[in-house]
Design a protein around this motif. Structure first.
Motif, mmCIF file in Angstrom:
data_model
loop_
_atom_site.group_PDB
_atom_site.id
_atom_site.type_symbol
_atom_site.label_atom_id
_atom_site.label_comp_id
_atom_site.label_asym_id
_atom_site.label_seq_id
_atom_site.Cartn_x
_atom_site.Cartn_y
_atom_site.Cartn_z
ATOM 1 N N UNK A 30 22.716 -11.150 87.590
ATOM 2 C CA UNK A 30 23.660 -12.497 87.959
ATOM 3 C C UNK A 30 24.742 -11.868 88.075
ATOM 4 N N UNK A 31 25.306 -10.895 87.282
ATOM 5 C CA UNK A 31 26.567 -10.468 87.469
ATOM 6 C C UNK A 31 26.895 -9.681 88.706
ATOM 7 N N UNK A 32 25.768 -8.808 89.227
ATOM 8 C CA UNK A 32 25.867 -8.300 90.376
ATOM 9 C C UNK A 32 25.874 -9.261 91.592
ATOM 10 N N UNK A 33 25.158 -10.334 91.516
ATOM 11 C CA UNK A 33 25.031 -11.192 92.570
ATOM 12 C C UNK A 33 26.590 -12.005 92.654
ATOM 13 N N UNK A 34 27.120 -12.147 91.619
ATOM 14 C CA UNK A 34 28.327 -12.824 91.415
ATOM 15 C C UNK A 34 29.486 -11.931 92.291
ATOM 16 N N UNK A 35 29.473 -10.877 92.022
ATOM 17 C CA UNK A 35 30.218 -9.621 92.574
ATOM 18 C C UNK A 35 30.021 -9.679 94.064
ATOM 19 N N UNK A 36 28.801 -9.549 94.474
ATOM 20 C CA UNK A 36 28.514 -9.363 95.656
ATOM 21 C C UNK A 36 28.867 -10.756 96.661
ATOM 22 N N UNK A 37 28.983 -11.988 95.912
ATOM 23 C CA UNK A 37 29.322 -13.009 96.651
ATOM 24 C C UNK A 37 30.833 -13.091 96.683
ATOM 25 N N UNK A 38 31.481 -12.626 95.627
ATOM 26 C CA UNK A 38 33.072 -12.519 95.433
ATOM 27 C C UNK A 38 33.668 -11.489 96.582
ATOM 28 N N UNK A 39 32.771 -10.398 97.159
ATOM 29 C CA UNK A 39 33.357 -9.460 97.928
ATOM 30 C C UNK A 39 32.716 -9.640 99.372
ATOM 31 N N UNK A 40 32.060 -10.715 99.833
ATOM 32 C CA UNK A 40 31.654 -10.896 100.964
ATOM 33 C C UNK A 40 30.330 -10.405 101.368
ATOM 34 N N UNK A 41 29.429 -9.895 100.289
ATOM 35 C CA UNK A 41 28.021 -9.322 100.585
ATOM 36 C C UNK A 41 27.135 -10.643 100.969
ATOM 37 N N UNK A 42 26.408 -10.510 101.964
ATOM 38 C CA UNK A 42 25.568 -11.699 102.527
ATOM 39 C C UNK A 42 24.471 -11.688 101.691
ATOM 40 N N UNK A 43 23.760 -10.413 101.522
ATOM 41 C CA UNK A 43 22.546 -10.566 100.649
ATOM 42 C C UNK A 43 22.425 -8.955 100.390
ATOM 43 N N UNK A 44 21.068 -8.773 100.158
ATOM 44 C CA UNK A 44 20.493 -7.307 99.565
ATOM 45 C C UNK A 44 19.135 -7.127 100.304
ATOM 46 N N UNK A 45 19.147 -5.681 100.757
ATOM 47 C CA UNK A 45 17.716 -5.491 101.438
ATOM 48 C C UNK A 45 17.272 -4.709 100.171
ATOM 49 N N UNK A 46 16.266 -5.034 99.424
ATOM 50 C CA UNK A 46 15.746 -4.780 98.117
ATOM 51 C C UNK A 46 14.530 -3.944 98.354
ATOM 52 N N UNK A 47 14.875 -2.420 98.024
ATOM 53 C CA UNK A 47 14.060 -1.306 98.065
ATOM 54 C C UNK A 47 13.129 -1.678 96.868
ATOM 55 N N UNK A 48 11.618 -1.409 97.176
ATOM 56 C CA UNK A 48 10.891 -1.270 95.880
ATOM 57 C C UNK A 48 9.599 -0.126 96.252
ATOM 58 N N UNK A 49 9.076 0.165 95.099
ATOM 59 C CA UNK A 49 8.119 1.238 95.224
ATOM 60 C C UNK A 49 6.687 0.532 94.952
ATOM 61 N N UNK A 50 5.690 1.174 95.667
ATOM 62 C CA UNK A 50 4.308 0.689 95.508
ATOM 63 C C UNK A 50 3.514 1.730 94.859
ATOM 64 N N UNK A 51 3.051 1.598 93.555
ATOM 65 C CA UNK A 51 2.292 2.456 92.874
ATOM 66 C C UNK A 51 0.744 1.758 92.849
ATOM 67 N N UNK A 52 -0.269 2.607 93.659
ATOM 68 C CA UNK A 52 -1.540 2.298 93.586
ATOM 69 C C UNK A 52 -2.027 0.804 93.635
ATOM 70 N N UNK A 53 -1.036 0.228 94.307
ATOM 71 C CA UNK A 53 -1.775 -1.321 94.620
ATOM 72 C C UNK A 53 -0.802 -2.154 93.610
ATOM 73 N N UNK A 54 0.364 -1.761 93.151
ATOM 74 C CA UNK A 54 1.254 -2.740 92.470
ATOM 75 C C UNK A 54 2.765 -2.229 92.562
ATOM 76 N N UNK A 55 3.490 -3.124 92.528
ATOM 77 C CA UNK A 55 5.067 -2.866 92.760
ATOM 78 C C UNK A 55 5.628 -2.341 91.336
#
Length: 90
Positions: free
Chosen positions: A65-90
């Motif tokens: 929530x804190x990071x989303x608030x900061x992003x909004x305050x500073x004009x960040x439109x959204x995030x590209x979420x990187x994730x890992x895939x381990x043997x069939x699950x995130x």
């Protein structure tokens, strides 16, 4: 240029997961790497310490929530979420 939207890549390795505990040792996150960084040349600013030593944990919903608030305050439109895939699950 008004149509350009800032969307940073978000690396979510700042919380513990069982796979990292197994492969790298209990409690491993990217913060371990950040804290152990060493300067490579005179004037190199390493390790980079987060403001107020805030080594946040992404398992904490309040952190997100804190990071989303900061992003909004500073004009960040959204995030590209990187994730890992381990043997069939995130």
């Amino acid at each position: 240029m008004k149509d350009i939207k800032v969307i940073p890549v978000y690396l979510p390795q700042f919380h513990t997961i069982p796979e990292n505990d197994e492969w790298w040792g209990k409690g491993f996150t990217e913060w371990v790497n950040v804290k152990s960084a060493q300067p490579l040349f005179e004037g190199h600013n390493q390790p980079r310490i987060p403001l107020n030593h805030n080594y946040y944990d992404l398992n904490d919903v309040e952190t997100l929530k804190w990071q989303c608030k900061l992003a909004k305050e500073y004009g960040i439109y959204g995030f590209c979420m990187y994730h890992y895939w381990f043997n069939g699950h995130m």
